[in-house]
Write a protein that holds these residues in place. Structure first.
Motif, PDB file in Angstrom:
ATOM      1  N   MET A  97      -3.020  -9.263   0.901  1.00  0.00           N
ATOM      2  CA  MET A  97      -2.764 -10.122   2.075  1.00  0.00           C
ATOM      3  C   MET A  97      -4.043 -10.336   2.712  1.00  0.00           C
ATOM      4  SD  MET A  97       0.415 -11.006   2.728  1.00  0.00           S
ATOM      5  CE  MET A  97       0.280 -11.223   4.673  1.00  0.00           C
ATOM      6  N   PRO A  98      -4.256 -11.531   3.052  1.00  0.00           N
ATOM      7  CA  PRO A  98      -5.379 -12.126   3.833  1.00  0.00           C
ATOM      8  C   PRO A  98      -5.186 -11.258   5.398  1.00  0.00           C
ATOM      9  CG  PRO A  98      -4.060 -14.029   3.815  1.00  0.00           C
ATOM     10  CD  PRO A  98      -3.319 -13.023   2.958  1.00  0.00           C
ATOM     11  N   ASP A  99      -6.298 -10.933   5.919  1.00  0.00           N
ATOM     12  CA  ASP A  99      -6.212 -10.135   7.142  1.00  0.00           C
ATOM     13  C   ASP A  99      -6.170 -11.236   8.275  1.00  0.00           C
ATOM     14  OD1 ASP A  99      -6.700  -9.264   9.495  1.00  0.00           O
ATOM     15  OD2 ASP A  99      -8.602  -8.092   9.250  1.00  0.00           O
ATOM     16  N   THR A 100      -5.138 -11.743   8.820  1.00  0.00           N
ATOM     17  CA  THR A 100      -5.125 -12.870   9.849  1.00  0.00           C
ATOM     18  C   THR A 100      -4.991 -12.280  11.324  1.00  0.00           C
ATOM     19  OG1 THR A 100      -2.936 -13.288   9.095  1.00  0.00           O
ATOM     20  CG2 THR A 100      -4.734 -14.905   8.355  1.00  0.00           C
ATOM     21  N   SER A 128      -6.605  -9.606  12.938  1.00  0.00           N
ATOM     22  CA  SER A 128      -7.592  -9.545  13.913  1.00  0.00           C
ATOM     23  C   SER A 128      -7.995 -10.915  14.594  1.00  0.00           C
ATOM     24  CB  SER A 128      -8.830  -9.060  13.293  1.00  0.00           C
ATOM     25  OG  SER A 128      -8.594  -8.256  12.060  1.00  0.00           O
ATOM     26  N   SER A 182     -10.313 -13.941  16.122  1.00  0.00           N
ATOM     27  CA  SER A 182     -11.330 -14.346  15.662  1.00  0.00           C
ATOM     28  C   SER A 182     -12.360 -14.195  16.516  1.00  0.00           C
ATOM     29  CB  SER A 182     -11.087 -15.888  15.815  1.00  0.00           C
ATOM     30  OG  SER A 182     -12.424 -16.534  15.751  1.00  0.00           O
ATOM     31  N   PRO A 183     -13.480 -13.784  16.082  1.00  0.00           N
ATOM     32  CA  PRO A 183     -14.869 -13.470  16.853  1.00  0.00           C
ATOM     33  C   PRO A 183     -15.647 -14.577  17.345  1.00  0.00           C
ATOM     34  CG  PRO A 183     -15.059 -13.009  14.394  1.00  0.00           C
ATOM     35  CD  PRO A 183     -14.061 -13.564  14.775  1.00  0.00           C
ATOM     36  N   VAL A 184     -15.097 -15.910  16.981  1.00  0.00           N
ATOM     37  CA  VAL A 184     -15.835 -17.155  17.247  1.00  0.00           C
ATOM     38  C   VAL A 184     -16.240 -16.973  19.028  1.00  0.00           C
ATOM     39  CG1 VAL A 184     -15.929 -19.611  17.523  1.00  0.00           C
ATOM     40  CG2 VAL A 184     -14.929 -18.286  15.504  1.00  0.00           C
ATOM     41  N   HIS A 215     -20.045  -7.064  22.816  1.00  0.00           N
ATOM     42  CA  HIS A 215     -20.176  -5.990  21.575  1.00  0.00           C
ATOM     43  C   HIS A 215     -21.595  -6.001  20.914  1.00  0.00           C
ATOM     44  CE1 HIS A 215     -19.624  -9.972  19.408  1.00  0.00           C
ATOM     45  NE2 HIS A 215     -19.882  -9.549  18.654  1.00  0.00           N
ATOM     46  N   ALA A 248      -7.506 -19.043   3.422  1.00  0.00           N
ATOM     47  CA  ALA A 248      -7.358 -18.684   4.693  1.00  0.00           C
ATOM     48  C   ALA A 248      -8.830 -18.654   5.394  1.00  0.00           C
ATOM     49  CB  ALA A 248      -6.640 -17.501   4.861  1.00  0.00           C
ATOM     50  N   MET A 262     -10.683 -21.029   8.896  1.00  0.00           N
ATOM     51  CA  MET A 262     -11.078 -20.132   9.959  1.00  0.00           C
ATOM     52  C   MET A 262     -12.229 -20.855  10.790  1.00  0.00           C
ATOM     53  SD  MET A 262     -11.826 -16.222   9.613  1.00  0.00           S
ATOM     54  CE  MET A 262     -12.754 -15.884  11.281  1.00  0.00           C
ATOM     55  N   GLU A 263     -11.983 -20.981  12.118  1.00  0.00           N
ATOM     56  CA  GLU A 263     -12.997 -21.536  13.029  1.00  0.00           C
ATOM     57  C   GLU A 263     -14.436 -20.735  12.804  1.00  0.00           C
ATOM     58  OE1 GLU A 263     -12.252 -21.244  17.053  1.00  0.00           O
ATOM     59  OE2 GLU A 263     -13.464 -22.786  17.565  1.00  0.00           O
ATOM     60  N   GLU A 314     -22.624 -13.457  11.792  1.00  0.00           N
ATOM     61  CA  GLU A 314     -22.275 -12.486  10.842  1.00  0.00           C
ATOM     62  C   GLU A 314     -21.167 -11.992  10.885  1.00  0.00           C
ATOM     63  OE1 GLU A 314     -25.269  -9.299  10.837  1.00  0.00           O
ATOM     64  OE2 GLU A 314     -25.613  -9.653   8.659  1.00  0.00           O
ATOM     65  N   ASP A 315     -20.486 -11.942  12.363  1.00  0.00           N
ATOM     66  CA  ASP A 315     -19.187 -11.295  12.843  1.00  0.00           C
ATOM     67  C   ASP A 315     -18.095 -12.276  12.057  1.00  0.00           C
ATOM     68  OD1 ASP A 315     -20.281  -9.406  14.237  1.00  0.00           O
ATOM     69  OD2 ASP A 315     -20.359 -10.521  16.104  1.00  0.00           O
ATOM     70  N   VAL A 316     -18.287 -13.626  12.171  1.00  0.00           N
ATOM     71  CA  VAL A 316     -17.478 -14.674  11.634  1.00  0.00           C
ATOM     72  C   VAL A 316     -17.285 -14.399  10.188  1.00  0.00           C
ATOM     73  CG1 VAL A 316     -16.514 -17.066  11.602  1.00  0.00           C
ATOM     74  CG2 VAL A 316     -17.483 -16.141  13.483  1.00  0.00           C
ATOM     75  N   ALA A 365     -15.326 -11.299   9.311  1.00  0.00           N
ATOM     76  CA  ALA A 365     -13.936 -11.636   9.397  1.00  0.00           C
ATOM     77  C   ALA A 365     -13.391 -12.443   8.156  1.00  0.00           C
ATOM     78  CB  ALA A 365     -13.728 -12.072  10.885  1.00  0.00           C
ATOM     79  N   LYS A 398     -12.584 -11.181   5.188  1.00  0.00           N
ATOM     80  CA  LYS A 398     -11.452 -10.114   4.940  1.00  0.00           C
ATOM     81  C   LYS A 398     -10.076 -11.109   4.708  1.00  0.00           C
ATOM     82  CE  LYS A 398     -12.793  -6.642   8.231  1.00  0.00           C
ATOM     83  NZ  LYS A 398     -12.833  -6.215   9.408  1.00  0.00           N
ATOM     84  N   ARG A 399     -10.232 -12.347   4.987  1.00  0.00           N
ATOM     85  CA  ARG A 399      -9.150 -13.169   4.633  1.00  0.00           C
ATOM     86  C   ARG A 399      -9.151 -13.986   3.203  1.00  0.00           C
ATOM     87  NH1 ARG A 399      -7.951 -16.280  10.541  1.00  0.00           N
ATOM     88  NH2 ARG A 399      -8.536 -14.368  11.599  1.00  0.00           N
ATOM     89  N   VAL A 453      -8.293 -13.588  -0.485  1.00  0.00           N
ATOM     90  CA  VAL A 453      -7.321 -12.929  -1.257  1.00  0.00           C
ATOM     91  C   VAL A 453      -7.702 -12.576  -2.806  1.00  0.00           C
ATOM     92  CG1 VAL A 453      -4.975 -12.587  -1.919  1.00  0.00           C
ATOM     93  CG2 VAL A 453      -5.648 -13.467   0.213  1.00  0.00           C
TER      94      VAL A 453
END
Ligand code: FES
Ligand code: FES
Lengths: 186, 795
Positions: free
Chosen positions: A1-4, A6, A8-10, A33, B69, B73-74, B121-123, B126, B129-130, B132
């Motif tokens: 499963m994709p982790d959706t 969390s 977005s850190p944007v 952070h 996915a 992501m943005e 890096e944070d994006v 993340a 992790k999406r 699969v």
């Protein structure tokens, strides 16, 4: 499963902080952070402070906060609000290298140089805290203990300890001279 | 302490002015001020950050990868998977078994499967992790025994012989006959564990494509030239469309001597996005990238006469290679080929097998492939000395191979300062008065070794030079050197400056070295095999001599004398016979430019064709233009209550031919001894194994542990701090070799080797317990002491 799940850190809203950085008042917007290491390297372009592990294990990110050697990778940037931060860029004065920088260069204490900024910050705290009253002699063991949190993979530490020892000796000798000259005065 | 042979600069008939002086590095203050730019210090406008998704399984087939996915992501600009650059590569062109990102299978926990470029890096983290990935998990083979016992479970389907990546069997002389007549035969079983480089700078790469389509790759590498070639191959971009730059590197030690996934990933993502892309390894990724010391399992049988002469050495080794070949073909040869000196073997045979396992790939760590066999043979010699009641230093002297000679495997040895090395450490440690007399719990141990100064052949077949250097003189009395050499902290740029300054009569500060930029510099093969001082140094010397000759000629013309009467030294051109007649070097350079036009020259190094190698298959691998020699003595104390071993002092003497920069040579010796000490008593690159036992049954260590690193941080991977490191004494021995520049040989790797057996031999001297299985650990000491009490061990 994709982790959706969390977030977005944007878009993390930055926070404005002020601090004394190498003696200069500095204002900067920082994502809450971020570590101090991220702030220095990415936010302020002060890349002299190095990232060897980002986990608190290697000491390459050592800076001085209110005079104390601290790991920038384990310090949240927000924690240094209104405090004094010194980095390797601020070590020399008026274009002249700090005596530690001069000694490190002369005896060959840096090979790849990656540990050097952190080593210098720990060593400068050790040297600045030397006083004749507390302890009138320079001991290798004390220097080794002061630098124990700074790993170096290149040198075997020998020349690093030698450089710090030389500078520490000069510092104590100078204190002794001052003490003697003030004692002579009526 | 130094044992040296003082001679003069033979090309100009005057004493050395720069060579051998106690200088530091000319650019040292940059590092001090935090101004030296490492790869991660590069920030380009609009730069994106890449992260790599890695396999959680040690061995699995990739069924599918869904990146949708992540792409949605943005902040994500591109995702890349293996299918986009499937070409297999490898630093050794005969064994291309790696891919930038895996397409069919993953072969260790940490194998790369996909990567993301995002605005931060944070994006990128993340987004990873999406992604699969569906895996079909396969049986993991995490030990050589398991991999050999299950040849049908191939880690690489295309491999010919099950999981064997390379086997080398070579024999010189009649080992069986010699063993039959030997007065003493020692048999030993040795295990050498894995360890890793752990350079403090993590691998990092920045890539960018400019408006003309030129791909520039900045990378923390020690082999920019090999990286350049492999980038071209995998990205399918011609080499002239790629520029590789190696910025300041924060240590390497062999851990950055081949291309890594991040370089392909950053380049590909830069090509896909049209923006600069940076990829920086986490510390855990550095441990996974590895390419460190191969674990060896070794069986050695050695025959001696009663006066300690070595009659026969029979060595069988199994090398745990990890998931990919890396330099493994060479490692397998080195495991036997580099043992042929400093001692004479009347007969010698080795049989080495390298095996694939589902673990991070092993490769060349400082002292590539020869530290492990050196450990075995030097402990064998110590056991023989005990059995024959000979002083172990004396036993080594009796077997000394000599200079200007040939080893049993047909390698040519030139200068050889091994006896001087032994003498230096013997005196410095006060061996004669103290060996065997320190009382129980304290001991001394000795060992010796040799290493190559580069290899006679390039990694890929070519007749091109191994090293090229260009030098220009300018009108302000300055010297500019352009060289492909890779300074990784060892000081190769300083070495070039020393060579040029010595010949051209300037100060070190007058020389600028521009290195490791493929657009600006001629090719050098890289910083590996301890090749740079000898090879690039010779190339630089030849270019500098050419210019010096012209400058002297121009000055001689003006003075109406012979060229040989003019010397260049200390920023002057002066009369050899009358130091009061001189002009400033700047004026001398100007005279030369008037006479000859713009002052530039090139020099190159290629191994002389006459002194190449042994006349047998594999006889080229390990053949070097010149060999360094080393001796170590270690002093230890052992706490018999806790099994704790404290290494108190290590004396090392190293014959580097000539110390061009004694301060830097000492630094190499100290750093090598430190690293060897660390891997002997503290460090272990340990991958947890369950997998299969040799009998095929599963070992019960629970699920999910297969192939996991037992340490992924610098806290758990225990490398020595200031408080752990013993006193290190670095002694330089100078036996100039005619093949080296000013006689110089290597200094960067040789001084690591014999520290390992010296420590183990010292432990035996202290408590009578042999540690034949590394690393030294309290439980092994305690087990040895228990065995001793029940009458187990003797020699
Ligand atoms: S980067 Fe902060 S301790 Fe390593
Ligand atoms: S000089 Fe390279 S890590 Fe210290």
């Amino acid at each position: 499963m994709p982790d959706t799940a969390s977030p977005s850190p944007v878009a993390v809203a930055p926070v404005l902080i002020t601090l004394q950085l190498n003696g200069e008042p500095t204002s900067v917007a920082v994502p809450p952070h971020w570590t101090l290491l991220e702030l220095l390297r990415y936010g302020l372009g002060l890349t002299g402070t190095k990232q060897g592990c980002d986990k608190g294990d290697c000491g390459t990110c050592t800076v001085r906060i209110d005079g104390e050697p601290q790991l920038a990778c384990l310090t949240l940037a927000l924690e240094v609000r209104d405090r004094h931060v010194e980095t390797v860029e601020g070590l020399g004065v008026g274009g002249e290298p700090h005596p530690l920088q001069e000694a490190f260069a002369r005896v060959g204490a840096a090979q790849c140089g990656f540990c050097t900024p952190g080593m210098l910050m720990s060593a400068s705290a050790y040297v600045d805290n030397l006083t004749l009253q507390d302890d009138p002699v320079v001991r290798r063991e004390d220097i080794a203990a002061a630098l124990a949190g700074n790993l170096c993979r290149c040198t075997g530490y020998t020349k690093i300890l030698q450089a710090v020892e030389e500078v520490a000796q000069v510092v104590l000798d100078r204190q002794r001279e001052i003490e003697e000259s003030t004692a002579e005065e009526p | 302490m130094t044992l040296s042979s003082k001679t003069e600069n033979s090309s100009q008939g005057r004493p050395y002015t720069v060579v051998g002086a106690r200088h530091g590095k000319p650019d040292a203050l940059d590092a001090m001020a935090g101004l030296a730019k490492y790869t991660d210090d590069i920030a380009l406008p609009r730069m994106l950050f890449a992260r790599i998704l890695r396999s959680p399984h040690a061995h699995a087939r990739i069924v599918s990868i869904d990146t949708s996915a992540a792409e949605a992501m943005e902040g994500v600009h591109a995702v890349v998977v293996g299918e986009e650059m499937p070409t297999r590569y490898g630093v050794i062109p005969w064994t291309p078994d790696e891919q930038a990102l895996a397409t069919d299978k993953v072969r260790y926990v940490g194998d790369a499967v996909a990567a993301v470029a995002a605005i931060s890096e944070d994006v990128a983290i993340a987004a990873c992790k999406r992604i699969v990935v569906q895996y079909e998990v396969l049986e993991a083979l995490t030990s050589p025994e398991a991999a050999l016992a299950n040849p049908q479970n191939k880690i690489h389907e295309a491999n010919k012989h099950g999981n064997i990546t390379k086997q080398v069997q070579l024999a010189f002389g009649d080992v069986d006959a010699q063993l039959a007549v030997a007065d003493l035969v020692i048999e030993g079983h040795y295990q050498y564990h894995g360890s890793t480089h752990a350079a403090l700078e993590p691998h990092c790469c920045v890539a960018h494509v400019d408006g003309r389509g030129l791909l520039t790759v900045w990378s923390a590498t020690q082999v920019p030239h090999y990286l350049h070639r492999e980038l071209a191959k995998v990205l399918e971009v011609p080499t002239h469309k790629i520029r590789v730059i190696q910025p300041q590197v924060g240590g390497a030690f062999g851990g950055k001597s081949e291309p890594f996934d991040l370089e392909f990933v950053a380049a590909k993502l830069a090509m896909k996005t049209g923006r600069p892309v940076k990829c920086l390894y986490t510390r855990e990724e550095v441990f996974l990238a590895h390419r460190g010391r191969h674990p060896f399992d070794m069986h050695y049988t050695t025959g001696f006469t009663k006066d300690g002469k070595i009659l026969a050495v029979d060595a069988k080794s199994v090398l745990d290679g990890g998931a990919y070949s890396s330099f493994g073909l060479v490692t397998t040869y080195y495991s036997g080929q580099l043992l042929g000196s400093p001692y004479t073997f009347a007969s010698y045979r080795f049989d080495s097998t390298r095996v694939y396992t589902n673990k991070p790939a092993c490769g060349p760590k400082r002292g590539h492939g020869s530290v492990q066999p050196r450990f075995a043979i030097e402990v064998q010699l110590d056991k023989a000395a005990r059995a024959l009641k000979l002083d172990p230093i004396d036993l080594r002297r009796r077997n000394f191979i000599g200079e200007n000679t040939t080893t049993i495997n047909e390698f040519h040895i030139g200068s050889n300062g091994f006896l001087e090395c032994l003498e230096l450490v013997e005196k410095a440690s006060d061996w004669k008065a103290r060996y065997g007399k320190l009382g129980r719990g304290r001991g001394l141990g000795v060992a010796g070794s040799t290493y190559i100064s580069g290899t006679n052949y390039c990694i890929y077949p070519t007749d091109l030079p191994q090293s090229g250097v260009q030098i220009c003189l300018d009108r302000s009395g300055r010297v500019r050197i352009f060289a492909g050499t890779s300074d990784i902290g060892q000081g190769s740029s300083t070495m070039l400056a020393v060579v040029a300054a010595e010949e051209l009569g300037v100060h070190l500060d007058d020389v600028r070295v521009i290195a490791a930029d493929s657009d600006l510099c001629p090719v050098d093969l890289g910083s590996y095999s301890s090749r740079v001082t000898l090879m690039a140094g010779n190339a630089c010397l030849s270019a500098a001599r050419d210019l010096a000759s012209k400058v002297r000629q121009a000055v001689a013309k003006k003075w109406g004398c012979e060229k040989r009467d003019v010397i260049l030294a200390d920023r002057r051109a002066q009369r050899l016979d009358d130091p009061d007649v001189f002009i400033d070097i700047t004026d001398a350079f100007i005279l030369a430019e008037v006479e000859f036009g713009t002052m530039g020259s090139t020099g190159s190094y290629q191994t002389p064709r006459e002194d190449v190698h042994g006349e047998y298959r594999g006889g080229t691998i390990g053949a070097s233009p010149a060999y360094s020699f080393t001796a170590h003595i270690a002093e230890v104390s052992v706490d018999e209550e806790t099994g704790d071993v404290r290494v108190e002092n290590i004396w090392c003497a190293h014959d580097c031919g000539r110390a061009l920069s004694p301060v830097l040579v000492e630094g190499q010796i100290e750093g090598s001894v430190y690293m060897g000490f660390g891997e002997t008593v503290m460090e272990h690159h340990h991958v947890m194994a369950s997998g299969l036992r040799t009998d095929g049954a599963r070992r019960d260590t629970g699920p999910g542990k297969d192939g996991l690193l037992a340490h992924s941080s610098l806290l758990d991977y225990r490398m020595p701090t200031t408080l752990d490191t013993p006193n290190l004494y670095a002694g330089i021995v100078e036996k100039p070799d005619p093949r080296g520049p000013f006689g110089a040989k290597e200094a960067g790797e040789g001084p690591l080797h014999s520290v390992v057996p010296a420590i183990c031999n010292a432990i035996f001297d202290a408590i009578g317990v042999r540690i034949d299985s590394l690393p030294v650990a309290p439980e092994k000491i305690l087990a040895g002491l228990r065995a001793q009490r029940s009458g187990g061990q003797s020699c």
